[in-house]
Design a protein around this motif. Structure first.
Motif, PDB file in Angstrom:
ATOM      1  N   PHE A   1     -19.505   6.848   7.101  1.00 43.48           N
ATOM      2  CA  PHE A   1     -19.957   6.135   5.908  1.00 43.48           C
ATOM      3  C   PHE A   1     -19.222   4.804   5.772  1.00 43.48           C
ATOM      4  CE2 PHE A   1     -20.049   5.672   1.167  1.00 43.48           C
ATOM      5  CZ  PHE A   1     -21.424   5.536   1.042  1.00 43.48           C
ATOM      6  N   LYS A   2     -17.937   4.817   6.065  1.00 40.48           N
ATOM      7  CA  LYS A   2     -17.112   3.601   5.960  1.00 40.48           C
ATOM      8  C   LYS A   2     -17.674   2.479   6.832  1.00 40.48           C
ATOM      9  CE  LYS A   2     -12.930   3.873   7.640  1.00 40.48           C
ATOM     10  NZ  LYS A   2     -11.494   4.209   7.763  1.00 40.48           N
ATOM     11  N   GLY A   3     -18.174   2.853   8.003  1.00 44.33           N
ATOM     12  CA  GLY A   3     -18.719   1.855   8.913  1.00 44.33           C
ATOM     13  C   GLY A   3     -20.062   1.291   8.474  1.00 44.33           C
ATOM     14  N   LYS A   4     -20.648   1.860   7.422  1.00 46.44           N
ATOM     15  CA  LYS A   4     -21.964   1.420   6.950  1.00 46.44           C
ATOM     16  C   LYS A   4     -21.906   0.713   5.601  1.00 46.44           C
ATOM     17  CE  LYS A   4     -24.204   3.215  10.440  1.00 46.44           C
ATOM     18  NZ  LYS A   4     -24.976   2.377  11.375  1.00 46.44           N
ATOM     19  N   LEU A   5     -20.712   0.424   5.099  1.00 47.40           N
ATOM     20  CA  LEU A   5     -20.598  -0.167   3.769  1.00 47.40           C
ATOM     21  C   LEU A   5     -21.240  -1.545   3.688  1.00 47.40           C
ATOM     22  CD1 LEU A   5     -17.006   0.944   2.685  1.00 47.40           C
ATOM     23  CD2 LEU A   5     -19.200   1.791   1.834  1.00 47.40           C
ATOM     24  N   SER A   6     -21.124  -2.328   4.756  1.00 46.31           N
ATOM     25  CA  SER A   6     -21.752  -3.656   4.727  1.00 46.31           C
ATOM     26  C   SER A   6     -23.272  -3.524   4.675  1.00 46.31           C
ATOM     27  CB  SER A   6     -21.331  -4.477   5.949  1.00 46.31           C
ATOM     28  OG  SER A   6     -21.725  -3.823   7.146  1.00 46.31           O
TER      29      SER A   6
ATOM     30  N   SER B   1     -11.743  16.720  -2.790  1.00 45.48           N
ATOM     31  CA  SER B   1     -10.529  16.402  -2.039  1.00 45.48           C
ATOM     32  C   SER B   1     -10.680  15.138  -1.196  1.00 45.48           C
ATOM     33  CB  SER B   1     -10.138  17.571  -1.136  1.00 45.48           C
ATOM     34  OG  SER B   1     -11.180  17.849  -0.207  1.00 45.48           O
ATOM     35  N   LEU B   2     -11.912  14.676  -0.990  1.00 42.77           N
ATOM     36  CA  LEU B   2     -12.161  13.498  -0.155  1.00 42.77           C
ATOM     37  C   LEU B   2     -12.351  12.216  -0.969  1.00 42.77           C
ATOM     38  CD1 LEU B   2     -14.694  14.975   2.435  1.00 42.77           C
ATOM     39  CD2 LEU B   2     -12.300  14.395   2.849  1.00 42.77           C
ATOM     40  N   TYR B   3     -12.378  12.333  -2.299  1.00 50.01           N
ATOM     41  CA  TYR B   3     -12.708  11.143  -3.098  1.00 50.01           C
ATOM     42  C   TYR B   3     -11.702  10.013  -2.897  1.00 50.01           C
ATOM     43  CZ  TYR B   3     -14.101   8.096  -6.870  1.00 50.01           C
ATOM     44  OH  TYR B   3     -14.513   6.989  -7.588  1.00 50.01           O
ATOM     45  N   SER B   4     -10.422  10.343  -2.768  1.00 46.51           N
ATOM     46  CA  SER B   4      -9.406   9.289  -2.574  1.00 46.51           C
ATOM     47  C   SER B   4      -9.647   8.550  -1.255  1.00 46.51           C
ATOM     48  CB  SER B   4      -7.998   9.883  -2.607  1.00 46.51           C
ATOM     49  OG  SER B   4      -7.848  10.880  -1.605  1.00 46.51           O
ATOM     50  N   SER B   5     -10.135   9.259  -0.232  1.00 45.37           N
ATOM     51  CA  SER B   5     -10.452   8.607   1.047  1.00 45.37           C
ATOM     52  C   SER B   5     -11.627   7.646   0.888  1.00 45.37           C
ATOM     53  CB  SER B   5     -10.793   9.653   2.108  1.00 45.37           C
ATOM     54  OG  SER B   5      -9.682  10.473   2.394  1.00 45.37           O
ATOM     55  N   LEU B   6     -12.627   8.049   0.123  1.00 42.97           N
ATOM     56  CA  LEU B   6     -13.757   7.165  -0.151  1.00 42.97           C
ATOM     57  C   LEU B   6     -13.301   5.946  -0.947  1.00 42.97           C
ATOM     58  CD1 LEU B   6     -16.798   6.500  -0.232  1.00 42.97           C
ATOM     59  CD2 LEU B   6     -16.954   7.948  -2.277  1.00 42.97           C
ATOM     60  N   GLU B   7     -12.466   6.188  -1.930  1.00 47.09           N
ATOM     61  CA  GLU B   7     -11.949   5.101  -2.760  1.00 47.09           C
ATOM     62  C   GLU B   7     -11.196   4.073  -1.919  1.00 47.09           C
ATOM     63  OE1 GLU B   7     -10.298   5.299  -7.303  1.00 47.09           O
ATOM     64  OE2 GLU B   7      -9.283   6.531  -5.810  1.00 47.09           O
ATOM     65  N   ALA B   8     -10.352   4.545  -0.998  1.00 43.77           N
ATOM     66  CA  ALA B   8      -9.590   3.652  -0.126  1.00 43.77           C
ATOM     67  C   ALA B   8     -10.519   2.874   0.805  1.00 43.77           C
ATOM     68  CB  ALA B   8      -8.581   4.459   0.682  1.00 43.77           C
ATOM     69  N   ALA B   9     -11.544   3.540   1.323  1.00 39.37           N
ATOM     70  CA  ALA B   9     -12.485   2.870   2.235  1.00 39.37           C
ATOM     71  C   ALA B   9     -13.216   1.736   1.530  1.00 39.37           C
ATOM     72  CB  ALA B   9     -13.484   3.890   2.784  1.00 39.37           C
ATOM     73  N   VAL B  10     -13.633   1.962   0.299  1.00 37.90           N
ATOM     74  CA  VAL B  10     -14.341   0.926  -0.459  1.00 37.90           C
ATOM     75  C   VAL B  10     -13.390  -0.209  -0.818  1.00 37.90           C
ATOM     76  CG1 VAL B  10     -15.551   0.440  -2.629  1.00 37.90           C
ATOM     77  CG2 VAL B  10     -16.064   2.526  -1.351  1.00 37.90           C
ATOM     78  N   LYS B  11     -12.179   0.135  -1.223  1.00 32.75           N
ATOM     79  CA  LYS B  11     -11.191  -0.883  -1.607  1.00 32.75           C
ATOM     80  C   LYS B  11     -10.822  -1.774  -0.433  1.00 32.75           C
ATOM     81  CE  LYS B  11      -6.639  -1.370  -3.784  1.00 32.75           C
ATOM     82  NZ  LYS B  11      -5.479  -0.644  -4.354  1.00 32.75           N
ATOM     83  N   ASN B  12     -10.720  -1.205   0.752  1.00 31.84           N
ATOM     84  CA  ASN B  12     -10.302  -1.963   1.937  1.00 31.84           C
ATOM     85  C   ASN B  12     -11.450  -2.673   2.642  1.00 31.84           C
ATOM     86  OD1 ASN B  12      -7.627  -1.150   1.572  1.00 31.84           O
ATOM     87  ND2 ASN B  12      -7.913   0.711   2.763  1.00 31.84           N
ATOM     88  N   SER B  13     -12.654  -2.463   2.166  1.00 36.61           N
ATOM     89  CA  SER B  13     -13.799  -3.148   2.787  1.00 36.61           C
ATOM     90  C   SER B  13     -13.888  -4.573   2.250  1.00 36.61           C
ATOM     91  CB  SER B  13     -15.098  -2.402   2.480  1.00 36.61           C
ATOM     92  OG  SER B  13     -15.489  -2.610   1.133  1.00 36.61           O
TER      93      SER B  13
END
Length: 267
Positions: free
Chosen positions: A182-187, A203-215
């Protein structure tokens, strides 16, 4: 007498010297750098309900089917028929393919609520399909994009008004591998301007949050307030969407959340 005057003059000079040296030293010190003014919080415009999408979500968020009998799906459809909304999502509608006549929960709910429906398949095993039903007034188009072998996104465009689109999409993030895909498809998601109402293992929400923040994409991510559960609901969209209100309701033993999400909010 002169000796006494000279003595007092010397004492005066000695006492004055530290003050003079101190004042000279202060004059040579650099001026302290003034603190940077704090950036003011952006002022969010008043809520314009004419630009707001009403979306209902029926979800137990407990890794179990939303309903198991035709009557339960019909009651959910009857409940939604009394509501006014632009779209509804029913999470964890499972279809047991081993049954002689598997229950089509999506069709039953759609018929009872007098809506059109699409089915977003999340996972498929030898025994059952697991997915989310999307209800709207009419479905003129739908699309499914495969992000990875185990991750698909379902897009069902709807309307808020004749001039305001609701490019609705949904998916379910259940493991870290899917988060990476999913992270690779944010653009791509940002370019397509989807408003994703998705489901995720809590348990995965923080990982999603970090991926969006770092994009590098200007995306709005919001976790919907629900009861503490193994799974959560999230909204991911361009930044001009804004969740204005969440109202928790219930029909039978099924939790329902009414979301009010405004578009074209610039601040």
């Amino acid at each position: 007498m002169k000796t006494n005057n000279l003595f007092f003059a010397i004492i005066f000079l000695l006492l004055s010297l530290p003050i003079y040296l101190s004042s000279c030293g202060k004059g040579n010190e650099p001026e302290p750098t003034p603190p940077k003014p704090e950036k003011p919080e952006p002022k969010i415009p008043a809520w314009d309900k004419s630009k707001t999408a009403t979306i209902y979500i029926a979800a137990k968020l407990q890794n179990q089917p939303i309903a198991t009998t035709e009557n339960e799906f019909k009651e959910l459809g009857d409940y939604l028929a009394k509501k006014t909304f632009h779209a509804a999502l029913i999470n964890s509608v499972n279809i047991n393919v081993n049954e002689n006549m598997p229950i089509n929960g999506g069709a039953i709910t759609a018929f009872a609520s007098r809506k059109s429906f699409a089915y977003a398949l999340h996972t498929f095993s030898e025994n059952a399909a697991k997915g989310t039903v999307i209800l709207t007034d009419s479905i003129v188009a739908q699309n499914e994009t495969v992000f990875s072998e185990s991750l698909k996104i379902k897009i069902v465009p709807a309307k808020i008004t004749s001039l305001l689109d609701l490019p609705l999409a949904t998916l379910f993030l259940e493991n870290q591998e899917q988060i990476e895909a999913f992270k690779g498809k944010l653009s791509e998601i940002y370019t397509a301007k989807y408003i994703i109402i998705g489901f995720i293992s809590s348990s995965l929400y923080s990982s999603l949050e970090a991926a969006v923040k770092n994009s590098n994409q200007k995306l709005y991510l919001e976790k919907v307030k629900t009861i503490d559960s193994p799974n959560s609901i999230f909204i991911l969209s361009p930044t001009y969407w804004l969740l204005r209100e969440t109202i928790a309701e219930k029909t039978g033993n099924i939790p329902v959340y009414c979301l009010q999400i405004e578009t074209n909010v610039f601040y």
